[in-house]
Scaffold this motif. Structure first.
Motif, PDB file in Angstrom:
ATOM      1  N   UNK A  12      -4.464   5.988   5.076  1.00 28.29           N
ATOM      2  CA  UNK A  12      -5.406   4.512   4.731  1.00 28.29           C
ATOM      3  C   UNK A  12      -4.467   3.583   4.042  1.00 28.29           C
ATOM      4  N   UNK A  13      -4.407   2.519   4.630  1.00 28.71           N
ATOM      5  CA  UNK A  13      -3.718   0.808   4.139  1.00 28.71           C
ATOM      6  C   UNK A  13      -4.390   1.403   2.310  1.00 28.71           C
ATOM      7  N   UNK A  14      -3.339   0.917   1.526  1.00 34.24           N
ATOM      8  CA  UNK A  14      -4.298   1.573   0.170  1.00 34.24           C
ATOM      9  C   UNK A  14      -3.558   0.001  -0.594  1.00 34.24           C
ATOM     10  N   UNK A  15      -4.784  -0.777  -1.297  1.00 36.98           N
ATOM     11  CA  UNK A  15      -4.330  -2.896  -1.505  1.00 36.98           C
ATOM     12  C   UNK A  15      -4.467  -2.199  -3.056  1.00 36.98           C
ATOM     13  N   UNK A  16      -4.723  -1.444  -3.538  1.00 39.52           N
ATOM     14  CA  UNK A  16      -5.135  -1.241  -5.226  1.00 39.52           C
ATOM     15  C   UNK A  16      -3.892  -1.586  -5.908  1.00 39.52           C
ATOM     16  N   UNK A  17      -2.957  -1.386  -5.221  1.00 36.34           N
ATOM     17  CA  UNK A  17      -1.515  -0.987  -5.989  1.00 36.34           C
ATOM     18  C   UNK A  17      -1.748  -1.910  -7.684  1.00 36.34           C
ATOM     19  N   UNK A  61      -5.056   8.350  -2.608  1.00 36.01           N
ATOM     20  CA  UNK A  61      -3.420   7.582  -2.527  1.00 36.01           C
ATOM     21  C   UNK A  61      -1.939   7.790  -2.800  1.00 36.01           C
ATOM     22  N   UNK A  62      -2.429   9.198  -3.110  1.00 35.00           N
ATOM     23  CA  UNK A  62      -1.029   9.781  -3.511  1.00 35.00           C
ATOM     24  C   UNK A  62      -0.173  10.744  -1.971  1.00 35.00           C
ATOM     25  N   UNK A  63      -2.121  10.738  -1.223  1.00 36.20           N
ATOM     26  CA  UNK A  63      -1.996  11.075  -0.142  1.00 36.20           C
ATOM     27  C   UNK A  63      -0.989  10.104   0.493  1.00 36.20           C
ATOM     28  N   UNK A  64      -1.535   8.754   1.177  1.00 31.56           N
ATOM     29  CA  UNK A  64      -1.603   7.767   1.433  1.00 31.56           C
ATOM     30  C   UNK A  64       0.106   7.865   1.172  1.00 31.56           C
TER      31      UNK A  64
END
Length: 426
Positions: free
Chosen positions: A13-18, A79-82
């Motif tokens: 999934x898109x991860x914009x938390x970084x 997040x690791x899988x993404x």
């Protein structure tokens, strides 16, 4: 959540938390003489550090296990899988965790990783069978077809079809046989993803590099060059046809590019796409490690002759820094003497896990710095790309060349201070 392999490196999934202020994975100074392989320090985001640990092809035993266990404990499993999916690293992540931190496979979505990799193995075998059928059909009709990347790369570099994610099949044929090969493949059910009018097909063949053909969910890219003409790197398949090697795929031997030629092609392909995926660096490292008998002198001379020496040296430097491979002394000396690698490697490091996607202007600036010959730089700058050429009917194609420099001069700089430049793959 589906366990099927993601196509073309898309993530869970898109991860914009970084946090965009988070440390980048590599800091490259002005000098390359300190060429020690990079270590994934704990100060980096744990997910990035663990993925970088997976990229190291030669683990250092207990130290790798201790580091990986700590990083896995600190990581956000989702997040690791993404991140692993987007970088094509899922099989290598599973292999690494299974060997050094098996307890992590019981955490959250990481429980799905074994099933995902099993699906990847099945998917890769399916594509390999389609590739073999396509090669047989073309060979029976006197069309030279050379597979590269995808299944053959997995076997040549990793020794295991299941260790390399790939979403499509890549075949290269001589320019003169493109239409014949496309028509033959249509008999297998592969149809153009982008149908073209008859008066546009010649423009497409002259300026682009591949047809995208689809058969259900299977995509086959039929290449006649590595990049579209505006990229400024044209190599005729005839140059390689006399030195092809055989690779055993499933239970059949098929011709593919010699390892040294494949290494150069991988370097050019990843440079074209700004080295935005970690798996491309792993591919270079795995291929070099599996072929200790490479003729480096001949390879460097050939790369210099076709204007790709800097791209090759950048690939080797990245493989050394990220994956820890050892380079022969002579090659290492060539890397250290190349004056532009530091800035290029810094750009790669900043973009690999960067928060802001590269702009078209970023791509243009990177491509220009990457070329060592002035003529190639001019060609990259002033040659219209396919989209620009298709705006004009055939009698007026000269307008695309006329308007190209005017477009660059009148365009507003991008947010990075660079000029926009169409698609990144051009």
């Amino acid at each position: 959540m589906s366990c099927l392999p993601a196509r073309n490196g898309t993530g869970f999934r898109p991860d914009s938390r970084r946090d965009p202020r988070a440390p980048l994975p590599l800091t490259v100074g002005r000098s390359l003489r300190n060429m020690a392989p990079m270590e994934p320090y704990p100060s980096r985001p744990a997910e990035e550090a663990l993925l970088l640990r997976c990229a190291r092809l030669h683990d250092d035993g207990q130290r790798a296990a201790a580091t990986s266990e700590v990083l896995a404990e600190r990581s956000d499993p989702l997040r690791l899988m993404d991140l692993a999916a987007r970088h094509g690293m899922m099989p290598l992540l599973y292999r690494h965790l299974d060997a050094h931190a098996p307890g992590a496979l019981d955490r959250g979505v990481l429980r799905q990783l074994p099933a995902y990799c099993h699906a990847t193995r099945f998917h890769n075998r399916l594509l390999a069978r389609e590739l073999l059928a396509a090669c047989r059909l073309l060979r029976e009709n006197d069309v030279l077809a050379v597979p590269f990347k995808g299944p053959t790369l997995a076997v040549l570099a990793y020794g295991d079809l299941a260790l390399r994610q790939f979403g499509d099949i890549d075949l290269m044929v001589p320019r003169r046989d493109v239409r014949k090969a496309r028509d033959l493949l249509s008999e297998m059910g592969f149809m153009p993803a982008r149908p073209l009018a008859a008066n546009r097909e010649g423009i497409y063949l002259d300026n682009y590099h591949a047809y995208s053909l689809e058969k259900g969910e299977i995509q086959l890219d039929l290449h006649w060059r590595l990049a579209q003409r505006s990229f400024g790197f044209d190599l005729d398949l005839a140059l390689f046809s006399g030195r092809l090697s055989l690779v055993r795929l499933l239970d059949e031997e098929i011709p593919t590019f010699a390892p040294s030629d494949l290494l150069l092609m991988l370097a050019v392909h990843a440079s074209k796409h700004l080295w935005t995926r970690l798996i491309w660096i792993c591919d270079i490292a795995a291929l070099v490690s599996s072929r200790p008998d490479l003729d480096w002198g001949a390879l460097l001379a050939f790369a210099r002759g076709c204007g790709a020496r800097r791209m090759l040296l950048l690939a080797l430097f990245l493989a050394h820094r990220f994956c820890g491979i050892r380079l022969p002394a002579g090659v290492r000396g060539e890397v250290e003497k190349e004056p532009h690698l530091s800035r290029l490697a810094g750009r790669v490091a900043g973009g690999l896990f960067g928060h802001r996607p590269a702009t078209p202007g970023d791509a243009l600036r990177f491509h220009l710095r990457m070329r060592e010959r002035f003529g190639d730089k001019v060609r990259r700058l002033l040659t219209p790309n396919l989209e620009e050429m298709l705006r004009f009917p055939p009698p007026f194609l000269w307008l695309a060349y006329l308007l190209r420099p005017l477009r660059l001069l009148s365009a507003r700089p991008s947010s990075s201070g660079l000029l926009p430049e169409g698609r990144h793959d051009g």
